[in-house]
Every structure is written in C-alpha cells, then in structure tokens.
Design an enzyme around this catalytic site. Structure first.
Site, PDB file in Angstrom:
ATOM      1  N   SER A 229     -37.450   1.739  37.760  1.00 38.74           N
ATOM      2  CA  SER A 229     -36.568   2.728  36.855  1.00 38.74           C
ATOM      3  C   SER A 229     -38.149   0.820  36.149  1.00 38.74           C
ATOM      4  CB  SER A 229     -35.502   1.260  36.497  1.00 38.74           C
ATOM      5  OG  SER A 229     -35.431   0.711  37.221  1.00 38.74           O
TER       6      SER A 229
ATOM      7  N   LYS B  15     -28.134  -5.471  35.078  1.00 32.49           N
ATOM      8  CA  LYS B  15     -26.623  -5.773  35.062  1.00 32.49           C
ATOM      9  C   LYS B  15     -25.736  -7.182  35.171  1.00 32.49           C
ATOM     10  CE  LYS B  15     -27.350  -0.874  34.202  1.00 32.49           C
ATOM     11  NZ  LYS B  15     -27.298  -0.338  32.830  1.00 32.49           N
TER      12      LYS B  15
END
Length: 395
Positions: A325, A87
């Site tokens: 994840s 991110k």
C-alpha cells in the site's frame, strides 16, 4: 510519568568568559554540581506509544524518476508505530472511546471486527493489553505473517472467501456477534467516528507542526478513509468539529487500486480496465466507507497492483522496508509531484505499514526462493569442515 533529579555540569565556552574564569568555574562546580529537574519520557502502556511518527524526505525518489521541479515529497512514517501500521491510531481511539462510553467490560466483552489485517493486529495488541477477548474476520488473501501476528497476540482468526472482500468478513463478524449472547461488540472501523477523529486530533496536527504549516498536497490511500478524512479536516478546516482552516487550498489526493475503482466512480469518474481482486493489501476494501468524506477529496489516483509492487521494491532498495500500500501511495505521489502545477510545492504522503509482514506476498516470491536456496559455506583453518557435514577438511 515520573520526575527525577539529575546532576548536570554546565560549562561555558572559554571564548565567552576567558580561560581563567572557565577554570575557576570548573573547580567550583566539581564540588558544587548544578542540578535541574526534568520529566522522564517513559510510556506506561504499549498503547501509549501510538503516534508522533516522523516525516522522512522522499524527494530522492522523485529525482530518480526525472522529476526536478523543486517539489518536495515527505513520507509520514506510520510504519514506525508500535505494531507497525497507521491502524494503531484508530484501534486505540476506538477502544478508548468505547471504554469512556461504558460499552466495554474487560474479561466479559468480546471484540469482533472485520479487518484486512493491520487494524486487526492493532486491535489484538490493545485487547491483549487491556484484557479483552478478540475475534477477527478477514479475507483469505491476507498474508500468513498477518495471521501469525494475530494468533501470537492471542486473537482468534476467521477467514472468509476472497471473492467477497471486506463485505464477506463483515457478514461473518455480524454472525459471530449474534452467537455471543449480547457480549460481542463490533467497533466498526468503517463507520466509527473515533476513526477520523484520531487523525483530526493527532496525525493532522503532527504533519502540520513538522512541516511548519508548509504543505500543499496530501496523498493518502483509502482503506477506511479515516486518515484522509481526519487529516484533511484539520488542515482544510471543518466547522462541524471546530477546526479553523489552516490551509483551505490544500489538495487532497485519494489513492485506490486501479482494479477496484469505487472511489473514482463515486466521484463521477470512469473505471479503467478490468475490475476485480487486487494485490494492494490495506486499501480497496470493496466499498465506499461511511467515515470517508468524499467532498474532501480533490482527486482520486488509481494505481495498478503491478505499479504498486514496482514502487514498493524501489522503496526497499532505498532502505525503506514498507508494504505494498505504501508503494501504491508513493507511486501516486510521484505522478502528482511530476506535474507542472506541482512546481515548488510540498507534498506529504502516508506510509501506512512496515514491510516485514508481507514476505508471503507474491512480490517477495523470488527473494523467498533465493533465501531458501542459500547453502552453508566451509570455514577457514583451524576448523575441520568434515565436522560440519562437508566431504573434506577444507570443504
């Protein structure tokens, strides 16, 4: 970046020019050093460190699962970004774009964003670097480590009910902006074209260059969908953004939680099992993101939270500390790479984030309990262990 002069002695190999010639060369250049010019590789700002993450060979985990079909699996280590997640790329891209368009004013504009954590951390670190107030809304299920990171970076954190997932965080963010007298600005990671753009312009080219154009399978989790979309656009080709096809036959695999199979449904598939909350932070946001190009997805692989946790533990045991994840994505990669049609193929998967910010995740509860139960041990002579709270000299 800055330039500097450095002295460097270049010594030819003796076998190439003769031992006597080499000795004369050394004698001469002790008094006359050769100099060259080079550019120092020094970043001016923390956000300038974003990108250029390495690939790591993960083929051993395939072999551990009995897969020996010649398929290679490489992980794109986004966990090595400056704030430890993929991110970081979109945070810089969205802020850079908004600044270039004159939409942000340091000291005045307040950045407000709904986030599952990692985007918030990335925004918080760049907001701190550039002088913006930052308010982040996030579901209450996000780990304490993420909350602490945000607070330490000067962001304000507002938690929302877990049952509403990202939709609830989005609604709260819009409410906050309405109360900021026109000074609030939402970057909207799920809709912002600067999100897939940065992956089209950086992540995709980096992968392509590092495998020298040899890639058959690309596996990515879907949070906002920016990574999957941008990388696939660059490699498969995209007329809209003037990306010539490099490998139009690339197979793109999207990964989502089995407990929240919205992408599968959107692609015309059927959901498996009970649907609802899951434990895979960073994906399965409870919506189909606007920036996600569903047409680029060749297959969606659902992974149950329990399977994601198992694979995450495997990665830690390989010396690769990552978040859940990453476990989900590698689990899906193992499934895909083990197929007959994957023989001798090259697969690249995204490793989205570092594992240290997940220690309050349920998967680490036994380790946390064990860590808290550790007791100090007595020391050898000449120490008197009574000085350290033990009952006897030797403990």
């Amino acid at each position: 970046q800055h330039s500097t002069s450095i002295s460097r002695r270049i010594v030819p190999q003796a076998g190439a020019i003769g031992q006597g010639t080499q000795q004369l060369f050394l004698q001469h250049h002790q008094q006359q050093p050769l100099t060259t010019r080079r550019t120092l590789n020094v970043a001016a700002r923390p956000s300038d460190l974003v990108g250029h993450t390495p690939l790591l060979d993960l083929t051993n985990i395939l072999k551990a699962h009995g897969i020996d079909n010649g398929c290679k699996l490489y992980g794109k280590m986004e966990s090595m970004e400056p704030c430890s997640s993929v991110k970081d790329r979109i945070a810089r891209s969205m802020i850079d774009t908004a600044e270039a368009e004159g939409k942000l004013v340091p000291g005045k504009t307040v950045l407000v964003e709904p986030t599952s954590g990692n985007t918030g951390i990335a925004l918080a670190f760049i907001a701190r670097e550039r002088g913006y107030r930052c308010i982040l809304t996030m579901p209450e299920t996000m780990s304490v480590e993420r909350r602490m990171m945000l607070l330490a970076l000067g962001a304000e954190v507002v938690l929302t009910p877990k049952e509403t997932a990202v939709n609830g965080a989005l609604a709260k963010a819009k409410e906050i902006i309405e109360g900021l007298d026109g000074n609030g600005f939402m970057l909207q990671q799920f809709e912002n074209p600067a999100n897939p753009k940065v992956h089209r312009e950086t992540t995709g080219p980096e992968i392509w260059d590092d495998v020298d154009g040899n890639i058959d399978l690309f596996i990515s989790g879907v949070g906002t969908g920016g990574t999957l979309t941008g990388v696939s656009q660059f490699i498969k080709g995209c007329k809209e953004f003037d990306c010539p096809p490099k490998n139009p036959n690339l197979i793109t695999i999207g990964v989502e939680p089995q407990e929240q199979m919205l992408l599968t449904e959107a692609k015309g598939g059927e959901k498996i099992g009970e649907q609802g909350p899951h434990k895979i932070q960073g994906m399965g946001a409870g919506l189909v993101p606007a920036v996600l190009d569903l047409d680029l997805i060749d297959e969606v692989v659902p992974v149950h939270s329990d399977k994601a946790i198992e694979t995450t533990k495997e990665l830690w045991n390989m010396g690769i500390p990552v978040g859940v994840s990453s476990g989900a994505i590698v689990n899906a990669s193992i499934q895909v790479c083990g197929r007959d049609e994957s023989k001798d193929k090259v697969a690249v998967c995204i490793i989205p984030s570092f594992g240290e910010r997940y220690f309050t995740h349920p998967m680490f509860e036994p380790i946390k309990t064990g860590a808290e139960a550790l007791k100090k041990q007595p020391l050898p002579e000449p120490y008197d262990n009574r000085d350290f709270g033990f009952e006897t000299e030797r403990g």
